[in-house]
Design a protein around this motif. Structure first.
Motif, PDB file in Angstrom:
ATOM      1  N   LEU A   1     -10.273   9.576  11.885  1.00 48.58           N
ATOM      2  CA  LEU A   1      -9.976   8.616  12.944  1.00 48.58           C
ATOM      3  C   LEU A   1      -8.759   7.758  12.640  1.00 48.58           C
ATOM      4  CD1 LEU A   1     -13.358   7.255  14.246  1.00 48.58           C
ATOM      5  CD2 LEU A   1     -11.800   8.862  15.309  1.00 48.58           C
ATOM      6  N   PHE A   2      -8.592   7.424  11.360  1.00 55.03           N
ATOM      7  CA  PHE A   2      -7.482   6.540  10.997  1.00 55.03           C
ATOM      8  C   PHE A   2      -6.488   7.251  10.102  1.00 55.03           C
ATOM      9  CE2 PHE A   2     -11.024   3.772  12.029  1.00 55.03           C
ATOM     10  CZ  PHE A   2     -10.438   2.918  12.940  1.00 55.03           C
ATOM     11  N   ARG A   3      -6.224   8.509  10.419  1.00 58.89           N
ATOM     12  CA  ARG A   3      -5.255   9.273   9.652  1.00 58.89           C
ATOM     13  C   ARG A   3      -3.890   8.598   9.772  1.00 58.89           C
ATOM     14  NH1 ARG A   3      -2.789  14.417   9.794  1.00 58.89           N
ATOM     15  NH2 ARG A   3      -2.835  14.470  12.036  1.00 58.89           N
ATOM     16  N   VAL A   4      -3.200   8.443   8.625  1.00 58.79           N
ATOM     17  CA  VAL A   4      -1.882   7.804   8.713  1.00 58.79           C
ATOM     18  C   VAL A   4      -0.766   8.790   8.399  1.00 58.79           C
ATOM     19  CG1 VAL A   4      -2.479   5.406   8.334  1.00 58.79           C
ATOM     20  CG2 VAL A   4      -2.263   6.944   6.383  1.00 58.79           C
TER      21      VAL A   4
ATOM     22  N   HIS B   1      -7.465   6.525   0.071  1.00 65.19           N
ATOM     23  CA  HIS B   1      -6.740   7.573  -0.644  1.00 65.19           C
ATOM     24  C   HIS B   1      -5.501   7.912   0.155  1.00 65.19           C
ATOM     25  CE1 HIS B   1      -8.954   8.966  -4.129  1.00 65.19           C
ATOM     26  NE2 HIS B   1     -10.039   8.522  -3.509  1.00 65.19           N
ATOM     27  N   ASP B   2      -4.382   7.716  -0.443  1.00 68.32           N
ATOM     28  CA  ASP B   2      -3.138   8.025   0.233  1.00 68.32           C
ATOM     29  C   ASP B   2      -2.458   9.159  -0.512  1.00 68.32           C
ATOM     30  OD1 ASP B   2      -1.118   6.355   2.279  1.00 68.32           O
ATOM     31  OD2 ASP B   2      -0.109   7.631   0.814  1.00 68.32           O
ATOM     32  N   LYS B   3      -1.958  10.144   0.256  1.00 72.46           N
ATOM     33  CA  LYS B   3      -1.367  11.328  -0.386  1.00 72.46           C
ATOM     34  C   LYS B   3      -0.218  10.959  -1.317  1.00 72.46           C
ATOM     35  CE  LYS B   3      -2.415  15.062   2.788  1.00 72.46           C
ATOM     36  NZ  LYS B   3      -2.301  14.596   4.187  1.00 72.46           N
TER      37      LYS B   3
ATOM     38  N   PRO C   1       1.734 -11.316   4.839  1.00 71.79           N
ATOM     39  CA  PRO C   1       2.815 -10.442   5.302  1.00 71.79           C
ATOM     40  C   PRO C   1       2.279  -9.063   5.696  1.00 71.79           C
ATOM     41  CG  PRO C   1       2.840 -10.573   2.922  1.00 71.79           C
ATOM     42  CD  PRO C   1       1.785 -11.521   3.383  1.00 71.79           C
ATOM     43  N   ASN C   2       3.146  -8.241   6.253  1.00 78.11           N
ATOM     44  CA  ASN C   2       2.725  -6.879   6.624  1.00 78.11           C
ATOM     45  C   ASN C   2       2.201  -6.115   5.417  1.00 78.11           C
ATOM     46  OD1 ASN C   2       3.185  -6.913   9.342  1.00 78.11           O
ATOM     47  ND2 ASN C   2       5.331  -6.310   9.148  1.00 78.11           N
ATOM     48  N   GLY C   3       1.117  -5.422   5.617  1.00 74.08           N
ATOM     49  CA  GLY C   3       0.555  -4.619   4.537  1.00 74.08           C
ATOM     50  C   GLY C   3      -0.329  -5.417   3.597  1.00 74.08           C
ATOM     51  N   ALA C   4      -0.604  -6.685   3.940  1.00 76.07           N
ATOM     52  CA  ALA C   4      -1.393  -7.535   3.053  1.00 76.07           C
ATOM     53  C   ALA C   4      -2.859  -7.114   3.013  1.00 76.07           C
ATOM     54  CB  ALA C   4      -1.283  -8.984   3.504  1.00 76.07           C
ATOM     55  N   GLY C   5      -3.333  -6.494   4.078  1.00 74.05           N
ATOM     56  CA  GLY C   5      -4.731  -6.088   4.132  1.00 74.05           C
ATOM     57  C   GLY C   5      -5.511  -6.791   5.229  1.00 74.05           C
ATOM     58  N   LYS C   6      -4.811  -7.482   6.129  1.00 72.53           N
ATOM     59  CA  LYS C   6      -5.482  -8.236   7.190  1.00 72.53           C
ATOM     60  C   LYS C   6      -6.257  -7.310   8.127  1.00 72.53           C
ATOM     61  CE  LYS C   6      -1.550  -9.883   8.739  1.00 72.53           C
ATOM     62  NZ  LYS C   6      -0.563  -9.246   7.851  1.00 72.53           N
ATOM     63  N   THR C   7      -5.539  -6.292   8.627  1.00 72.62           N
ATOM     64  CA  THR C   7      -6.185  -5.378   9.569  1.00 72.62           C
ATOM     65  C   THR C   7      -7.393  -4.706   8.932  1.00 72.62           C
ATOM     66  OG1 THR C   7      -4.096  -4.965  10.698  1.00 72.62           O
ATOM     67  CG2 THR C   7      -5.819  -3.327  10.998  1.00 72.62           C
ATOM     68  N   THR C   8      -7.223  -4.301   7.665  1.00 77.40           N
ATOM     69  CA  THR C   8      -8.331  -3.653   6.961  1.00 77.40           C
ATOM     70  C   THR C   8      -9.542  -4.576   6.911  1.00 77.40           C
ATOM     71  OG1 THR C   8      -6.727  -2.452   5.629  1.00 77.40           O
ATOM     72  CG2 THR C   8      -8.986  -2.526   4.812  1.00 77.40           C
ATOM     73  N   CYS C   9      -9.295  -5.840   6.592  1.00 77.23           N
ATOM     74  CA  CYS C   9     -10.387  -6.799   6.500  1.00 77.23           C
ATOM     75  C   CYS C   9     -11.109  -6.941   7.838  1.00 77.23           C
ATOM     76  CB  CYS C   9      -9.833  -8.154   6.041  1.00 77.23           C
ATOM     77  SG  CYS C   9     -11.111  -9.407   5.913  1.00 77.23           S
TER      78      CYS C   9
HETATM   79  N1  LIG Z   1      -6.127   4.646   6.828  1.00 76.84           N
HETATM   80  C1  LIG Z   1      -5.354   4.286   5.789  1.00 76.84           C
HETATM   81  N2  LIG Z   1      -5.024   5.191   4.844  1.00 76.84           N
HETATM   82  C2  LIG Z   1      -4.245   4.836   3.800  1.00 76.84           C
HETATM   83  N3  LIG Z   1      -3.750   3.612   3.607  1.00 76.84           N
HETATM   84  C3  LIG Z   1      -4.030   2.657   4.514  1.00 76.84           C
HETATM   85  C4  LIG Z   1      -4.831   2.942   5.662  1.00 76.84           C
HETATM   86  N4  LIG Z   1      -4.944   1.813   6.393  1.00 76.84           N
HETATM   87  C5  LIG Z   1      -4.237   0.868   5.721  1.00 76.84           C
HETATM   88  N5  LIG Z   1      -3.693   1.372   4.609  1.00 76.84           N
HETATM   89  C6  LIG Z   1      -2.879   0.633   3.627  1.00 76.84           C
HETATM   90  O1  LIG Z   1      -3.586  -0.520   3.233  1.00 76.84           O
HETATM   91  C7  LIG Z   1      -2.710  -1.615   3.106  1.00 76.84           C
HETATM   92  C8  LIG Z   1      -3.158  -2.756   3.984  1.00 76.84           C
HETATM   93  O2  LIG Z   1      -2.918  -2.408   5.330  1.00 76.84           O
HETATM   94  P1  LIG Z   1      -3.314  -3.345   6.565  1.00 76.84           P
HETATM   95  O3  LIG Z   1      -4.721  -3.772   6.380  1.00 76.84           O
HETATM   96  O4  LIG Z   1      -2.984  -2.622   7.792  1.00 76.84           O
HETATM   97  O5  LIG Z   1      -2.325  -4.574   6.365  1.00 76.84           O
HETATM   98  P2  LIG Z   1      -1.879  -5.707   7.421  1.00 76.84           P
HETATM   99  O6  LIG Z   1      -2.754  -5.586   8.606  1.00 76.84           O
HETATM  100  O7  LIG Z   1      -2.052  -6.977   6.699  1.00 76.84           O
HETATM  101  O8  LIG Z   1      -0.457  -5.460   7.742  1.00 76.84           O
HETATM  102  C9  LIG Z   1      -1.318  -1.117   3.404  1.00 76.84           C
HETATM  103  O9  LIG Z   1      -0.682  -0.786   2.193  1.00 76.84           O
HETATM  104  C10 LIG Z   1      -1.592   0.122   4.219  1.00 76.84           C
HETATM  105  O10 LIG Z   1      -0.550   1.039   4.061  1.00 76.84           O
END
Ligand SMILES: Nc1ncnc2c1ncn2[C@@H]1O[C@H](COP(=O)(O)OP(=O)(O)O)[C@@H](O)[C@H]1O
Ligand SMILES: [Mg+2]
Lengths: 390, 252
Positions: free
Chosen positions: A387-390, B12-14, B40-48
């Motif tokens: 679903l969240f493939r990047v 897991h990122d390739k 900042p961008n990439g901080a982990g906000k969206t993930t949280c």
């Molecule tokens: N599905 C995912 N697969 C791999 N890496 C991810 C994925 N989603 C987010 N990331 C990585 O996790 C980190 C935090 O992302 P994100 O939570 O989107 O940050 P923000 O919303 O603060 O900009 C980033 O380095 C992003 O590249």
């Protein structure tokens, strides 16, 4: 499972399907317009080919009008147009005439009439047959003239007459051609009809970023997938229905129906067969929908989804084409092969001789595949990496 | 209303291998409070926020939203939240009313109750002029109204908003701000993320600064000022990130 949630998803997807131009074209316009168009093209093509062949078939090459006067008279009486040619063999080969005749004589003085034809050409074959008939008649007439006055009854010339009786009913002939072609076309269009909605409600929603809000709602993932697959299957089924309806129309009701039937040597499919085929197609619509939704889920964009599903449509056509091979019968074991089994069933239903066991096996097998497809799709729908493939 | 407890998520990122998008974070948000995740961008906000909305599953730790655990009872969590993110779309081929009806049904509303609630939303967010126009024909501002209405349709006690005003023009961003402040007045618990310091200061009761998945600082704006000894917002933000980086360097 909360079926109300699935129903809400289904309802929303159906709204989107009916408002999507691409889907409407593949689901409605293609079956309604392309099928009759295809039939009238085939019809027109066959008719003109036949006319052309018949026109050409009336030319016959001879060494000269003065040679073989009786034979030429007989051919003229049969409607042939004799054309003088120096090299008869070459004239037939170069298609200057449909066939050619000449007289030869062997050492003992026995006479032969050689008929030159090219068996690879329909026109030439028709001419050959006609010439043979005309010459047979000439032969009989000559004998009859000689017999006259000898006191023998003319009847001894025809002790019996042979007549071919085709044991295949018209329905069977129709079924053989119509059924296998139909099966193929229905499957192909069904898959294309399901393709756009499947992509739109998975990869398309990812791309347009409308999926997340649904995932964050109380709706369960299974319920969402069920609604989406059901909507896609509905699109596939609608496509199949319209395709079948369109075909039935071309054969039964269209102004050209009679001539289409005649040129294709077919009987119109009866309503019973049509209804049975529609029922047969239901589990396949579900299989197609689950397969396509599952695969399109991987894609991040509509475009990517297209590139995944286009080969699937081609692959689906493959067992359908195999199903068109003559002489294949649907044994219960073969009835386990998805898509192929439906094509065979469709063909056999039109032949009026399908086996109930094979029907049940195919139906059951397809329901199992549909369940597997749903299971896989809902598993994928719970996978973050999909679903969240990047 | 929200209690985040040692929450962690790695991907897991390739290319990059294991990414610690959220690295053991804890904080809480009360009813009637606006809490801002600033980073900042990439901080982990969206993930949280996705973890709290149960769209993602945590690698470690957990959180409670409205008394329900995000790991053990995700559906109960989702029933309590309204989730909106700035880059979210709304179904283009549906009208606002159809969008609202769809999300209402997903939230278990139906019949007369659903209809009444949709009417309320249409009135509150001034949607009535375009309530039956397909959303792809609407302006950004109109779409935003629909998106907000969709988020609060089922009257959730908790709002989770991921950079809700990012990419919006000033009047439309204003729409979101007003909506948040009104929601706060009515006692909702609001967790939102932003990378804009000014926005955080204007809206938030408390701020959590995140950087590289970690919570670097937590407190009211005044507390953060005190801590860095700086006054300009930009300076405070940079200082907090710098302190974080220095600390990381020292550990190495
Ligand atoms: N599905 C995912 N697969 C791999 N890496 C991810 C994925 N989603 C987010 N990331 C990585 O996790 C980190 C935090 O992302 P994100 O939570 O989107 O940050 P923000 O919303 O603060 O900009 C980033 O380095 C992003 O590249
Ligand atoms: Mg983000």
């Amino acid at each position: 499972m909360n079926l109300k949630t699935s129903a809400a998803v289904y309802q929303k997807e159906m709204l989107e399907i009916f408002r999507d131009r691409r889907t409407m074209i593949s689901m409605v316009v293609v079956p309604l317009l392309a099928i009759p168009l295809l039939f009238s093209l085939i019809n027109g093509f066959m008719t003109s080919r036949e006319k052309e062949a018949q026109g050409e078939a009336l030319t016959v090459g001879v060494l000269g009008e003065d040679k073989l006067p009786t034979v030429i008279e007989a051919l003229k009486a049969a409607g042939f147009r004799p054309i003088a040619k120096a090299d008869l063999r070459a004239a037939v080969e170069k298609k200057e005439v449909a066939a050619a005749v000449e007289e030869t004589e062997d050492a003992t003085g026995e006479k032969y009439v050689n008929v030159y034809i090219d068996r690879t050409r329909q026109a030439s074959e028709i001419a050959g047959d006609k010439i043979e008939t005309a010459l047979e008649k000439l032969k009989t007439d000559t004998v009859r003239a000689s017999l006259r006055g000898s006191g023998l009854p003319e009847k001894i010339l025809t002790p019996f007459t042979t007549k071919n009786v085709n044991v295949a009913s018209e329905k069977k002939m129709s079924g053989l051609v119509f059924g296998s072609a139909l099966g193929y076309v229905v499957i192909l269009l069904m898959f294309t009809g399901a393709m756009y909605p499947a992509i739109d409600m998975t990869a398309g929603e990812k791309e347009r970023r409308t999926l997340e809000a649904v995932l964050a709602s109380p709706a369960g993932r299974n319920e969402i997938v069920l609604g989406k697959i059901a909507a896609t299957a509905t699109a596939a089924f609608i496509t199949a229905l319209l395709t079948l309806g369109s075909m039935a129309y071309s054969f039964r009701f269209s102004p050209q129906a009679a001539s289409t039937r005649e040129t294709l040597h077919m009987a119109p499919p009866d309503m019973g067969s049509l209804v049975l085929v529609m029922v047969t197609v239901i589990p396949t619509a579900i299989v197609a929908a689950s397969l396509m939704v599952a695969i399109a889920l991987f894609a991040k964009s509509y475009k990517e989804g297209m590139s995944y599903l286009t080969p699937i449509v081609m692959l689906a056509a493959f067992p359908a084409v195999v199903g068109m091979l003559p002489g294949l019968e649907l044994t219960p074991a073969l009835a386990l092969i998805p898509i192929f089994n439906v094509c065979q069933l469709i063909k056999e239903i039109f032949l009026g001789e399908f086996s109930r066991v094979a029907y049940a096996v195919a139906f059951g097998a397809n329901l199992v595949y549909a369940a597997i497809g749903f299971f896989v799709a809902s598993k994928l729908f719970k996978s973050e990496s999909v679903l969240f493939r990047v | 209303m929200i209690r985040v407890d040692n929450l962690a998520k790695s991907f897991h990122d390739k290319k990059r291998g294991i990414v610690h998008a959220l690295d053991h974070v804890s904080f809480d948000v009360k009813a009637g409070e606006i809490f801002g995740l600033l980073g900042p961008n990439g901080a982990g906000k969206t993930t949280c926020l996705r973890l709290l909305a149960t769209i993602l599953k945590p690698t470690e730790g957990t959180a409670e939203v409205g008394g329900a655990d995000i790991v053990r009872s995700p559906e109960a969590v989702r029933r309590q939240i309204g989730f909106l993110s700035g880059d979210m779309g709304i179904p283009a081929r549906l009208t606002p009313r159809e969008v609202l009806a769809f999300f209402g049904k997903l939230n278990g509303l139906e019949g007369e109750k659903l209809r009444r609630r949709i009417d309320e939303m249409v009135e509150t967010f001034e949607i009535s002029d375009f309530a039956n126009t397909k959303t792809d024909k609407l302006s950004t501002g109109m779409k935003q109204k629909v998106a907000i209405a969709r988020t609060v349709l089922h009257d959730p006690p908790v709002l989770i908003l991921d950079e809700p005003s990012s990419g919006l023009d000033v009047p439309t961003a204003r729409l979101i701000e007003n909506f948040m402040l009104r929601a706060k007045e009515s006692g909702k618990c609001i967790l939102f993320s932003t990378h804009v310091m000014e926005e955080a200061e204007y809206l938030c009761d408390r701020i959590g600064v995140v950087h590289q998945g970690k919570l670097k600082a937590l407190g009211t704006m005044d507390e953060l000022r005190e801590r860095t000894g700086k006054h300009r917002l930009r300076e405070i933000f940079l200082d907090l990130l710098e302190i974080a980086e220095l600390a990381q360097g020292a550990r190495k």
